[in-house]
Design a protein around this motif. Sequence first.
Motif, PDB file in Angstrom:
ATOM      1  N   ILE A 114      -6.175  -2.478  47.826  1.00 56.88           N
ATOM      2  CA  ILE A 114      -4.728  -2.272  47.839  1.00 56.88           C
ATOM      3  C   ILE A 114      -4.265  -2.259  46.390  1.00 56.88           C
ATOM      4  CG2 ILE A 114      -2.508  -3.175  48.613  1.00 56.88           C
ATOM      5  CD1 ILE A 114      -4.074  -4.758  50.768  1.00 56.88           C
ATOM      6  N   LEU A 115      -3.668  -1.155  45.979  1.00 59.12           N
ATOM      7  CA  LEU A 115      -3.158  -1.019  44.619  1.00 59.12           C
ATOM      8  C   LEU A 115      -1.660  -0.788  44.678  1.00 59.12           C
ATOM      9  CD1 LEU A 115      -6.018   0.883  44.878  1.00 59.12           C
ATOM     10  CD2 LEU A 115      -5.810   0.626  42.423  1.00 59.12           C
ATOM     11  N   VAL A 116      -0.908  -1.652  44.015  1.00 63.66           N
ATOM     12  CA  VAL A 116       0.549  -1.521  43.996  1.00 63.66           C
ATOM     13  C   VAL A 116       0.938  -0.731  42.756  1.00 63.66           C
ATOM     14  CG1 VAL A 116       2.754  -2.725  43.937  1.00 63.66           C
ATOM     15  CG2 VAL A 116       0.836  -3.695  45.229  1.00 63.66           C
ATOM     16  N   ALA A 117       1.521   0.436  42.958  1.00 56.69           N
ATOM     17  CA  ALA A 117       1.985   1.241  41.825  1.00 56.69           C
ATOM     18  C   ALA A 117       3.138   0.526  41.130  1.00 56.69           C
ATOM     19  CB  ALA A 117       2.422   2.628  42.301  1.00 56.69           C
ATOM     20  N   SER A 118       3.210   0.663  39.807  1.00 56.56           N
ATOM     21  CA  SER A 118       4.266  -0.030  39.064  1.00 56.56           C
ATOM     22  C   SER A 118       5.639   0.526  39.391  1.00 56.56           C
ATOM     23  CB  SER A 118       4.013   0.061  37.560  1.00 56.56           C
ATOM     24  OG  SER A 118       3.914   1.396  37.137  1.00 56.56           O
ATOM     25  N   GLY A 119       5.700   1.757  39.891  1.00 61.38           N
ATOM     26  CA  GLY A 119       6.980   2.308  40.314  1.00 61.38           C
ATOM     27  C   GLY A 119       7.989   2.321  39.189  1.00 61.38           C
ATOM     28  N   ALA A 120       9.154   1.754  39.455  1.00 63.35           N
ATOM     29  CA  ALA A 120      10.247   1.821  38.480  1.00 63.35           C
ATOM     30  C   ALA A 120      10.262   0.623  37.531  1.00 63.35           C
ATOM     31  CB  ALA A 120      11.581   1.911  39.213  1.00 63.35           C
ATOM     32  N   MET A 121       9.228  -0.194  37.501  1.00 66.14           N
ATOM     33  CA  MET A 121       9.257  -1.383  36.665  1.00 66.14           C
ATOM     34  C   MET A 121       8.219  -1.310  35.553  1.00 66.14           C
ATOM     35  SD  MET A 121      10.299  -4.099  35.439  1.00 66.14           S
ATOM     36  CE  MET A 121      11.788  -4.015  36.407  1.00 66.14           C
ATOM     37  N   LEU A 122       8.632  -1.653  34.346  1.00 63.12           N
ATOM     38  CA  LEU A 122       7.725  -1.771  33.221  1.00 63.12           C
ATOM     39  C   LEU A 122       7.332  -3.233  33.045  1.00 63.12           C
ATOM     40  CD1 LEU A 122       9.798  -1.573  29.893  1.00 63.12           C
ATOM     41  CD2 LEU A 122      10.694  -2.322  32.082  1.00 63.12           C
ATOM     42  N   GLY A 123       6.307  -3.495  32.259  1.00 64.29           N
ATOM     43  CA  GLY A 123       5.984  -4.861  31.872  1.00 64.29           C
ATOM     44  C   GLY A 123       5.104  -5.638  32.816  1.00 64.29           C
ATOM     45  N   LEU A 124       4.530  -4.996  33.843  1.00 64.54           N
ATOM     46  CA  LEU A 124       3.653  -5.732  34.755  1.00 64.54           C
ATOM     47  C   LEU A 124       2.393  -6.216  34.039  1.00 64.54           C
ATOM     48  CD1 LEU A 124       3.995  -3.618  38.016  1.00 64.54           C
ATOM     49  CD2 LEU A 124       4.829  -5.926  37.628  1.00 64.54           C
ATOM     50  N   ASP A 125       1.962  -5.498  32.997  1.00 67.34           N
ATOM     51  CA  ASP A 125       0.824  -5.961  32.202  1.00 67.34           C
ATOM     52  C   ASP A 125       1.119  -7.326  31.585  1.00 67.34           C
ATOM     53  OD1 ASP A 125      -0.695  -3.779  32.750  1.00 67.34           O
ATOM     54  OD2 ASP A 125      -0.907  -3.100  30.682  1.00 67.34           O
ATOM     55  N   ALA A 126       2.299  -7.455  30.976  1.00 64.48           N
ATOM     56  CA  ALA A 126       2.678  -8.718  30.339  1.00 64.48           C
ATOM     57  C   ALA A 126       2.775  -9.840  31.366  1.00 64.48           C
ATOM     58  CB  ALA A 126       4.004  -8.558  29.601  1.00 64.48           C
ATOM     59  N   LEU A 127       3.317  -9.522  32.533  1.00 62.45           N
ATOM     60  CA  LEU A 127       3.462 -10.537  33.575  1.00 62.45           C
ATOM     61  C   LEU A 127       2.104 -10.980  34.099  1.00 62.45           C
ATOM     62  CD1 LEU A 127       5.642 -12.102  35.059  1.00 62.45           C
ATOM     63  CD2 LEU A 127       5.732 -10.273  36.752  1.00 62.45           C
ATOM     64  N   ASN A 128       1.196 -10.026  34.306  1.00 62.27           N
ATOM     65  CA  ASN A 128      -0.162 -10.377  34.738  1.00 62.27           C
ATOM     66  C   ASN A 128      -0.855 -11.259  33.717  1.00 62.27           C
ATOM     67  OD1 ASN A 128      -0.635  -9.142  37.324  1.00 62.27           O
ATOM     68  ND2 ASN A 128      -0.577  -7.150  36.340  1.00 62.27           N
ATOM     69  N   ALA A 129      -0.668 -10.942  32.431  1.00 61.69           N
ATOM     70  CA  ALA A 129      -1.288 -11.743  31.379  1.00 61.69           C
ATOM     71  C   ALA A 129      -0.701 -13.149  31.343  1.00 61.69           C
ATOM     72  CB  ALA A 129      -1.102 -11.050  30.025  1.00 61.69           C
ATOM     73  N   ALA A 130       0.639 -13.245  31.466  1.00 59.96           N
ATOM     74  CA  ALA A 130       1.285 -14.558  31.469  1.00 59.96           C
ATOM     75  C   ALA A 130       0.818 -15.394  32.644  1.00 59.96           C
ATOM     76  CB  ALA A 130       2.804 -14.393  31.504  1.00 59.96           C
ATOM     77  N   ASN A 131       0.514 -14.748  33.761  1.00 63.74           N
ATOM     78  CA  ASN A 131       0.110 -15.464  34.971  1.00 63.74           C
ATOM     79  C   ASN A 131      -1.300 -16.042  34.871  1.00 63.74           C
ATOM     80  OD1 ASN A 131       0.931 -16.392  37.512  1.00 63.74           O
ATOM     81  ND2 ASN A 131      -0.107 -14.724  38.570  1.00 63.74           N
ATOM     82  N   VAL A 132      -2.060 -15.629  33.867  1.00 67.66           N
ATOM     83  CA  VAL A 132      -3.359 -16.277  33.617  1.00 67.66           C
ATOM     84  C   VAL A 132      -3.130 -17.729  33.207  1.00 67.66           C
ATOM     85  CG1 VAL A 132      -5.420 -16.265  32.148  1.00 67.66           C
ATOM     86  CG2 VAL A 132      -4.492 -14.106  33.022  1.00 67.66           C
ATOM     87  N   GLY A 133      -1.996 -17.973  32.536  1.00 68.83           N
ATOM     88  CA  GLY A 133      -1.594 -19.330  32.185  1.00 68.83           C
ATOM     89  C   GLY A 133      -0.592 -19.862  33.195  1.00 68.83           C
ATOM     90  N   LYS A 134       0.540 -20.331  32.698  1.00 73.97           N
ATOM     91  CA  LYS A 134       1.561 -20.898  33.592  1.00 73.97           C
ATOM     92  C   LYS A 134       2.896 -20.213  33.378  1.00 73.97           C
ATOM     93  CE  LYS A 134       3.710 -25.237  35.082  1.00 73.97           C
ATOM     94  NZ  LYS A 134       3.421 -24.954  36.499  1.00 73.97           N
TER      95      LYS A 134
END
Length: 267
Positions: A114-134
């Motif tokens: 299941i792959l969720v397209a980013s659609g109309a939102m930018l910055g999911l890369d940054a959010l995924n990276a932040a989620n590695v921490g807290k």
Amino acid sequence: MRIGVAGIGAVGAEVARSLDRGDVPECGLSGIAARTAKKAAALNENLRHPVPVRDFADLAEASDCVIEALPPALFGDLAEPVLRAGKHLIVLSASQLLGRDDLISLADETGGRILVASGAMLGLDALNAANVGKIHTVKIVTRKPIDGLVKAPFVARSGIDLTALREPMQVIAGSVTEVAREFPANVNVAAAISLAGLGPDRTHMEVWADPSLTRNTHSVEVTSDSSDFTMSIQGRPSAENPATGIITARSVIALLRRFHSTLQVGT
């Protein structure tokens, strides 16, 4: 790679036309699924290479990857046969994944993805990276022109007359889970943000109607142990459907291109 498109509204039709033009290397259009034969015939008339119109099960079997661009109510009818067949499912109705752990389990069992397209939102890369921490907090504020909300069922049920609006008005606020119950077709951006971060119960959302806008606007504020950041995007609405941004279809095309790209930029 055989790509099926389920739903040929503003997003699905644009992706189908792009595949037909050969815009995505190593990918071809294997078929489409549409609610009406008339709409499917109209799309096929404008394709260089017309494709079969298939039901969901047939589309799953004929494709390596299926793009979901459907009304929310039809999401499960497509997702289950695609994942049962062990295929890739690219999701645009991200709100319909909330509470559907059964689909993730099904994909685990069959080898589907299941792959969720980013659609109309930018910055999911940054959010995924932040989620590695807290991550501490995530808040998303969606502001839409009147045309993008006036036909929403929640607005009608609540007796809100947006046509008379002269200044911005908050239509609803709460967790993404709560807002998704009332706006399943308008919270896909927020659902994607919540899935990449704190989850739908801990991600706060506000939806505003703004008569001064001509574009959908999404702003996200994130605080975390690695960084604090704010993201904002103004999407130009599709001419075919003002509730859908042009960039949504293009995000799907960009995702398909990554499948066979030698150089990939971003996580």
